[in-house]
Design a protein around this motif. Structure first.
Motif, mmCIF file in Angstrom:
data_model
loop_
_atom_site.group_PDB
_atom_site.id
_atom_site.type_symbol
_atom_site.label_atom_id
_atom_site.label_comp_id
_atom_site.label_asym_id
_atom_site.label_seq_id
_atom_site.Cartn_x
_atom_site.Cartn_y
_atom_site.Cartn_z
ATOM 1 N N MET A 102 19.743 46.993 -34.899
ATOM 2 C CA MET A 102 18.505 47.110 -35.380
ATOM 3 C C MET A 102 17.689 46.285 -34.307
ATOM 4 S SD MET A 102 16.285 46.370 -38.652
ATOM 5 C CE MET A 102 16.749 47.399 -39.443
ATOM 6 N N PHE A 103 16.886 46.566 -33.765
ATOM 7 C CA PHE A 103 15.949 45.979 -32.779
ATOM 8 C C PHE A 103 15.004 45.016 -33.411
ATOM 9 C CE2 PHE A 103 16.798 49.792 -30.452
ATOM 10 C CZ PHE A 103 17.800 49.423 -29.501
ATOM 11 N N PHE A 104 14.537 43.947 -32.886
ATOM 12 C CA PHE A 104 13.585 42.974 -33.158
ATOM 13 C C PHE A 104 12.838 42.838 -32.016
ATOM 14 C CE2 PHE A 104 17.222 42.229 -36.078
ATOM 15 C CZ PHE A 104 16.424 41.948 -37.455
ATOM 16 N N CYS A 105 11.501 42.701 -32.075
ATOM 17 C CA CYS A 105 10.522 42.247 -31.187
ATOM 18 C C CYS A 105 10.557 40.839 -30.600
ATOM 19 C CB CYS A 105 8.906 42.526 -31.618
ATOM 20 S SG CYS A 105 7.720 42.229 -30.566
ATOM 21 N N ALA A 106 10.658 40.801 -29.278
ATOM 22 C CA ALA A 106 10.705 39.228 -29.008
ATOM 23 C C ALA A 106 9.408 38.561 -29.002
ATOM 24 C CB ALA A 106 11.273 39.495 -27.305
ATOM 25 N N ILE A 107 8.526 39.009 -29.431
ATOM 26 C CA ILE A 107 7.395 38.433 -29.608
ATOM 27 C C ILE A 107 7.225 37.971 -31.052
ATOM 28 C CG2 ILE A 107 4.816 38.345 -29.439
ATOM 29 C CD1 ILE A 107 4.982 40.068 -26.869
ATOM 30 N N SER A 108 7.154 39.015 -31.891
ATOM 31 C CA SER A 108 6.768 38.712 -33.494
ATOM 32 C C SER A 108 8.302 38.377 -34.139
ATOM 33 C CB SER A 108 6.174 39.960 -34.105
ATOM 34 O OG SER A 108 7.265 41.198 -34.107
ATOM 35 N N GLY A 109 9.221 38.884 -33.770
ATOM 36 C CA GLY A 109 10.557 38.508 -34.552
ATOM 37 C C GLY A 109 10.967 39.631 -35.436
ATOM 38 N N GLU A 110 9.969 40.608 -35.713
ATOM 39 C CA GLU A 110 10.021 41.708 -36.709
ATOM 40 C C GLU A 110 10.543 43.046 -36.089
ATOM 41 O OE1 GLU A 110 6.526 41.879 -38.861
ATOM 42 O OE2 GLU A 110 6.514 39.753 -39.272
ATOM 43 N N PRO A 111 11.231 43.682 -37.020
ATOM 44 C CA PRO A 111 11.495 45.200 -36.291
ATOM 45 C C PRO A 111 10.327 45.936 -35.981
ATOM 46 C CG PRO A 111 12.592 44.931 -38.475
ATOM 47 C CD PRO A 111 11.533 43.677 -38.296
ATOM 48 N N PRO A 112 9.995 46.361 -34.773
ATOM 49 C CA PRO A 112 9.285 46.931 -34.130
ATOM 50 C C PRO A 112 8.874 48.356 -34.636
ATOM 51 C CG PRO A 112 10.881 47.186 -32.549
ATOM 52 C CD PRO A 112 11.285 46.304 -33.359
ATOM 53 N N GLN A 113 7.412 48.934 -34.802
ATOM 54 C CA GLN A 113 7.231 50.111 -35.327
ATOM 55 C C GLN A 113 7.323 51.257 -34.069
ATOM 56 O OE1 GLN A 113 6.692 51.077 -38.498
ATOM 57 N NE2 GLN A 113 7.087 48.657 -39.123
ATOM 58 N N ASP A 114 6.687 50.733 -33.246
ATOM 59 C CA ASP A 114 6.514 51.460 -31.719
ATOM 60 C C ASP A 114 7.468 50.609 -30.648
ATOM 61 O OD1 ASP A 114 6.472 53.154 -29.772
ATOM 62 O OD2 ASP A 114 4.097 53.017 -29.573
ATOM 63 N N PRO A 115 8.822 50.530 -30.486
ATOM 64 C CA PRO A 115 9.390 49.749 -29.486
ATOM 65 C C PRO A 115 9.365 50.224 -28.231
ATOM 66 C CG PRO A 115 10.978 50.905 -30.981
ATOM 67 C CD PRO A 115 9.759 51.489 -31.242
ATOM 68 N N VAL A 116 9.332 49.167 -27.505
ATOM 69 C CA VAL A 116 9.495 49.469 -25.979
ATOM 70 C C VAL A 116 10.506 48.431 -25.294
ATOM 71 C CG1 VAL A 116 7.327 50.436 -25.625
ATOM 72 C CG2 VAL A 116 7.324 48.140 -25.431
ATOM 73 N N VAL A 117 10.932 48.695 -24.161
ATOM 74 C CA VAL A 117 11.898 47.631 -23.426
ATOM 75 C C VAL A 117 11.582 47.538 -22.077
ATOM 76 C CG1 VAL A 117 13.529 49.710 -22.618
ATOM 77 C CG2 VAL A 117 14.412 47.276 -22.829
ATOM 78 N N SER A 118 11.651 46.356 -21.807
ATOM 79 C CA SER A 118 11.018 46.011 -20.322
ATOM 80 C C SER A 118 12.301 46.291 -19.141
ATOM 81 C CB SER A 118 10.924 44.430 -20.244
ATOM 82 O OG SER A 118 10.581 43.901 -18.946
ATOM 83 N N THR A 119 11.915 47.033 -18.118
ATOM 84 C CA THR A 119 13.053 47.113 -17.202
ATOM 85 C C THR A 119 13.316 45.907 -16.327
ATOM 86 O OG1 THR A 119 11.252 47.751 -15.672
ATOM 87 C CG2 THR A 119 12.311 49.579 -16.988
ATOM 88 N N LYS A 120 12.659 44.865 -16.249
ATOM 89 C CA LYS A 120 12.804 43.904 -15.588
ATOM 90 C C LYS A 120 13.467 42.768 -16.323
ATOM 91 C CE LYS A 120 8.967 44.345 -12.334
ATOM 92 N NZ LYS A 120 7.842 43.528 -11.691
ATOM 93 N N SER A 121 13.205 42.534 -17.690
ATOM 94 C CA SER A 121 13.810 41.492 -18.408
ATOM 95 C C SER A 121 15.056 42.140 -19.327
ATOM 96 C CB SER A 121 12.991 40.636 -19.161
ATOM 97 O OG SER A 121 12.340 41.464 -20.106
ATOM 98 N N HIS A 179 14.227 42.702 -22.417
ATOM 99 C CA HIS A 179 13.841 42.505 -23.739
ATOM 100 C C HIS A 179 13.096 43.866 -24.591
ATOM 101 C CE1 HIS A 179 14.587 38.467 -22.289
ATOM 102 N NE2 HIS A 179 15.106 38.325 -23.527
ATOM 103 N N VAL A 180 13.108 43.854 -26.036
ATOM 104 C CA VAL A 180 12.619 44.828 -26.591
ATOM 105 C C VAL A 180 11.114 44.118 -27.161
ATOM 106 C CG1 VAL A 180 12.593 46.272 -28.638
ATOM 107 C CG2 VAL A 180 14.756 45.849 -27.063
ATOM 108 N N TYR A 181 10.090 44.815 -27.046
ATOM 109 C CA TYR A 181 8.672 44.422 -27.701
ATOM 110 C C TYR A 181 8.194 45.489 -28.553
ATOM 111 C CZ TYR A 181 9.368 41.167 -23.719
ATOM 112 O OH TYR A 181 9.738 40.078 -22.910
ATOM 113 N N GLU A 182 7.225 44.956 -29.349
ATOM 114 C CA GLU A 182 6.107 45.859 -30.028
ATOM 115 C C GLU A 182 5.154 46.202 -29.066
ATOM 116 O OE1 GLU A 182 4.798 48.318 -32.481
ATOM 117 O OE2 GLU A 182 6.174 46.963 -33.584
#
Length: 509
Positions: free
Chosen positions: A1-20, A22-25
Motif C-alpha cells: 500500500m502506498f502512503f503520500c509523502a506529504i500527508s502520510g495517509e493512503p492517497p485517493q489519487d496517487p501520483v509518482v515523481s519521475t525525479k525523486s 516518491h508517491v504523493y496525493e
C-alpha cells in the motif's frame, strides 16, 4: 500500500515523481508545485509533467479512514449506528400507537353520533305518529305550518325595494297613528316612580340558582307587564326558563336550542295567547305559546331564517310581528299570527354584521347596531335606510345593545366599550355622552317606560341615570357583573341578571 509523502495517509489519487520516485496525493503535490515549484522531499525543481498517475485496480476497496483502523473504534461506531436505529424504531412505534388511538377514537365518536341520530329520528317519528293519532282522535286536521320549522330559501322573502306586504304595512300604519297621537298627549302617571325615589333603591330580593351551573350565566331577561312577578330568562346553558316570583317556582323550562340563548322576550296581547320568544347563537329563534286549558307552554315554531347567530329580537308594537337581527348582515320580520317570515333584508352592500336591535315605540323605525360602531336606522315598512348614526372617530367597538326612549325622540346606545350616548333622533346628533369608567364594560342599556330614567348593566354591576339631567341616581353593585337589566311596571323595581341570580332593587320597605 502506498502512503503520500506529504500527508502520510493512503492517497485517493496517487501520483509518482519521475525525479525523486516518491508517491504523493495528486491534489497536495499540485498545490505544493504551484506554490514552490520544487519537490517537497528532495528540493529538486519539478513540474506537473514530471508526475505519473499510479493506476490501481478499480475494484480495490478504498482504504478506511484512520479513525476506523482499530477494532475498538469499529465496535464503537457500530454501537452508535445500532443505538440510532433502535431510537428511530422506538419513535416510529410511538407514532404508530398514537395514530391507532386517534383512529379508534374517531371510529367510536362516529359510531356514537350515528346511534344518537338514529335514536332521535326514531323518537321524532314516534312523536309525529302520536301527534297524528291525537289529532285524529279529537278531530283536528294536521297542520304543516304552525308547529313546524320555518326555513328560508337562499333568496330573501322580499327585497329592499318591495318592503313589507301591503296588509302588514296597513297594520303598522294603524298602530303608528294610534300610538303617536296618544304618546304626545300622555303625561307620566302620578304613581310612577320618580328619580328621587330611585335614589333610595336598595336590594330587596334575590332569586338564586337559575339555569344550569355548567355553563353558568343568564344572558337575557324579560318581565311580564300583564302578570307582575312573572319573568323569562335565557342562559348560556341553551335553556329558556319562565319563573313566577310570587310562588318562587319555575313555571316552565323550555328546551330546544343547541347553543347559548342570546335574547328573550314576551308577547302579551289581550286577545291572543302569551308567547315566549327566544333567539340563540344556533342561528334560530324559537316560539312557545301558552295553553290556557293545560297552563303549559308548547312549542309553536322554530324560525330558521338566518345563516348566522341571531343577535337581536324584539316584538313590534302591533304585537303581531317579530323582528330579528343576525350576524349574517340581515334582519327579518315574522308574522306572529302565521309564524311565517314576511320580510328579510338583502345582505348585499352591507359590510358589518348586525349585533343588536330595537324597535321604535311607534313601530315605524328599526334601529340596528353593528360591529363597527355604526347604528343603522331603517323604515320597517320599506326597508329603506332612514339614518346612520356614526360616533366620532376612535377605537372601533361593537354596538351590542340599543333602546329607544318612550317618547321616541332619543336613542340610548354604547358610545364605546365603557361609555353610553343619548342620540337626539330629531337632529341626529348626540345629546349627551356619559363615561362609566375605564374598567366598565357595557352589556345592556334600557329606558324606563316613562322615559324619566334609564339603566345600564355592565361588568361592574348596574347604574341608573336620570333622563335630561343625566344625573347618576343609584348604583346596583351587590351581585357583581350584570348581563341584563329591566324595569318593572311603573318603574317600581329594577331587575338585574347577575351570574345565575336575578336580583331585584326597589324602595326600602
Amino acid at each position: 500500500m502506498f502512503f503520500c509523502a506529504i500527508s502520510g495517509e493512503p492517497p485517493q489519487d496517487p501520483v509518482v515523481s519521475t525525479k525523486s520516485g516518491h508517491v504523493y496525493e495528486r491534489r497536495l503535490i499540485l498545490k505544493y508545485i504551484t506554490d514552490n515549484g520544487t519537490d517537497p522531499i528532495t528540493g529538486e525543481k519539478i513540474e506537473e509533467s514530471d508526475l505519473i498517475s499510479v493506476k490501481a485496480n478499480p475494484k480495490t476497496t478504498p482504504p478506511r479512514p484512520p479513525t476506523l483502523t482499530s477494532i475498538p473504534t469499529i465496535l464503537h461506531t457500530l454501537q452508535n449506528e445500532w443505538d440510532a436505529l433502535v431510537l428511530e424504531t422506538f419513535a416510529l412505534r410511538q407514532q404508530y400507537n398514537s395514530v391507532r388511538q386517534q383512529l379508534s377514537h374517531a371510529l367510536y365518536t362516529q359510531d356514537a353520533a350515528t346511534r344518537v341520530v338514529a335514536r332521535l329520528m326514531k323518537e321524532r317519528d314516534a312523536a309525529r305518529e302520536a301527534l297524528a293519532n291525537v289529532q285524529a282522535t279529537i278531530g283536528i286536521a294536521p297542520s304543516n305550518g304552525a308547529s313546524g320549522d320555518v326555513e328560508m330559501s337562499d333568496q330573501p322573502t322580499s327585497d329592499d325595494a318591495a318592503g313589507l306586504p301591503q296588509d302588514a304595512v296597513s297594520r303598522i300604519n294603524e298602530t303608528h297613528d294610534a300610538l303617536s297621537s296618544t304618546r304626545r298627549k300622555r303625561k307620566p302617571a302620578p304613581e310612577r316612580t320618580t328619580p328621587a325615589q330611585v335614589k333610595t333603591f336598595t336590594a330587596r330580593h334575590a332569586i338564586p340558582s337559575l339555569h344550569s351551573p355548567s355553563p353558568a350565566g343568564i344572558t337575557s331577561i324579560a318581565l311580564s307587564m300583564a302578570q307582575p312577578g312573572l319573568f323569562v330568562t335565557g342562559g348560556n346553558d341553551k335553556i329558556v326558563q319562565l319563573y313566577d316570583r310570587g310562588t318562587d317556582k319555575v313555571v316552565a323550562t323550555l328546551k330546544g336550542h343547541t347553543k347559548k340563548t342570546t335574547r328573550v322576550a314576551l308577547r302579551e296581547h289581550a286577545s291572543e295567547p302569551t308567547l315566549v320568544l327566544s333567539a340563540s347563537a344556533d342561528k334560530t329563534a324559537r316560539i312557545w305559546a301558552h295553553d290556557s286549558a293545560s297552563g303549559e307552554y308548547a312549542p309553536r315554531a322554530t324560525l330558521r331564517i338566518h345563516k348566522n347567530e341571531v343577535t337581536g329580537l324584539a316584538v313590534h308594537p302591533t304585537s303581531t310581528f317579530l323582528a330579528l337581527a343576525s350576524l349574517d348582515r340581515t334582519y327579518s320580520i315574522t308574522d306572529l299570527n302565521t309564524f311565517q317570515p314576511v320580510f328579510q333584508s338583502a345582505s348585499g352592500g352591507i359590510e358589518e354584521p348586525y349585533t343588536s336591535l330595537s324597535v321604535h315605540p311607534d313601530g315605524i323605525l328599526l334601529a340596528l347596531g353593528t360591529s363597527s360602531s355604526t347604528i343603522q336606522i331603517f323604515d320597517v315598512r320599506s326597508g329603506a335606510v332612514e339614518a346612520s348614526l356614526v360616533p366620532e372617530q376612535g377605537t372601533p367597538f361593537t354596538v351590542n345593545t340599543l333602546s329607544f326612549s318612550e317618547n321616541g325622540y332619543h336613542l340610548l346606545a354604547p358610545d364605546s366599550t365603557s361609555s353610553v350616548a343619548i342620540w337626539d333622533l330629531r337632529k341626529q346628533v348626540r345629546a349627551r355622552t356619559i363615561d362609566l369608567g375605564e374598567n366598565f364594560k357595557v352589556n345592556k342599556v334600557v329606558y324606563d317606560y316613562g322615559a324619566q330614567f334609564f339603566g345600564v348593566a355592565g361588568s361592574e354591576g348596574g347604574r341608573v341615570f336620570a333622563h335630561k339631567s343625566w344625573e347618576e341616581l343609584v348604583r346596583l353593585e351587590e351581585g357583581g357583573e350584570m348581563s341584563d337589566i329591566a324595569f318593572s311596571d311603573l318603574g317600581k323595581e329594577v331587575w338585574g341578571a347577575t351570574g345565575r341570580e336575578v336580583r331585584i332593587w326597589g324602595v326600602p320597605e
